[in-house]
Write an enzyme that holds these catalytic residues in place. Structure first.
Site, short mmCIF file in Angstrom:
data_model
loop_
_atom_site.label_atom_id
_atom_site.label_comp_id
_atom_site.label_asym_id
_atom_site.label_seq_id
_atom_site.Cartn_x
_atom_site.Cartn_y
_atom_site.Cartn_z
N ASP A 159 -6.62 0.63 7.71
CA ASP A 159 -6.44 0.09 6.18
C ASP A 159 -7.15 -0.80 6.13
OD1 ASP A 159 -5.00 2.81 6.23
OD2 ASP A 159 -3.05 1.86 6.69
N LYS A 195 0.98 -1.62 -0.02
CA LYS A 195 0.06 0.10 0.07
C LYS A 195 1.08 1.18 -0.27
CE LYS A 195 -0.24 2.21 3.22
NZ LYS A 195 -0.55 2.78 4.73
#
Length: 271
Positions: free
Chosen positions: A136, A11
């Site tokens: 997340d 990410k």
């Protein structure tokens, strides 16, 4: 049995604006998520129980409980009695590095085990599990460019096609926990993030406190920013990993060769 394999995509926060501290202890964020095509790798085969084996260059950094196991155990309740798996996580990415880590691994486990156990990937309970595991994880479950608000879990599509963009990830091999970085934020709201504007209009509000804790971040960003062909250089998440986007793969490869031998690097492209 042939194992089922899934990538836990690294990410990136192309920008991360911290707007305020919330009463629940979290921070109100606005962030632009993007994902590399590479990351950790997770494989699974059917088994009587849920077991996790961790291998790879950063396996030693994983100790005790793991988000992958929590994700697997939660999804097993959705799949029904009798579902188990032997999971093997190949830990290619550094830990406590601002690039997803355990969140990406947990999301990959949900995608992988849904396939293995025949759970509809559109089942809303998968998204609920992701949200329960961390701020997340919902973005990592999707693993596509998105605009995140709230804690980062409220996601919206953005009119931005970055697929195939060469990206170089660099970490000075210094772990950096998220908590101390957020604790070091100065509390100043420097304005909203408009995902429709140029990436250069964004920023990472966690960079100053992260640099105070790990000064090497400044050296990484300075070196990345001087590379020919770089279009954007910024820290991801709470650090210490930084990234640079490039005009072409040749410029990215040259930049990777220019990094000091002791730093971790990943030459990749965005999804």
């Amino acid at each position: 049995m042939t194992p089922v394999i899934e990538t836990a995509y690294a990410k990136l926060n192309l920008a991360l604006h911290v707007r305020r501290r919330r009463e629940d202890g979290y921070h109100e964020l606005e962030t632009l998520f993007a994902f590399a095509k590479d990351g950790d790798t997770l494989s699974a085969t059917m088994a009587d129980t849920i077991r996790l084996e961790v291998v790879g260059p950063f396996a030693a950094a994983i100790a005790g409980s793991n988000l992958v196991l929590r994700a697997a155990e939660a999804l097993a309740e959705v799949a029904g009695a009798g579902h188990g798996a032997h999971l093997v996580l190949t830990k290619n990415l550094p830990v406590a590095a601002g690039i997803g880590g355990g969140s990406a691994d947990a999301a990959a486990a949900l995608r992988l085990l849904a396939r293995l156990w025949g759970v509809d990937p559109a089942d809303e309970r998968i998204g609920a599990i992701a949200a329960s595991l961390g701020a997340d994880v919902p973005a990592c479950l999707r693993s596509e460019t998105a605009f995140g608000t709230g804690k980062g879990e409220a996601l919206a599509e953005v009119p931005l096609d970055l697929a195939g963009t060469p990206a170089l990830l660099v970490n000075p091999r210094v772990p950096l926990s998220t908590g101390p970085v957020f604790a070091g934020w100065d509390g100043m709201d420097r304005g909203p993030l408009d995902p429709a504007r140029s990436l250069h209009d964004g920023r990472n509000d966690l960079e100053p406190p992260a640099r105070a804790l790990v000064p090497e971040i400044g050296a990484v960003l300075d070196l990345l920013g001087r590379q020919p062909g770089v279009t954007l250089a910024r820290m991801s998440g709470s650090g210490a990993t930084c990234f640079a986007l490039f005009d072409d793969a040749e410029a990215m490869a040259a930049a990777e060769r220019a990094m000091p031998a002791g730093w971790w690097t990943l030459a990749t492209t965005l999804r």
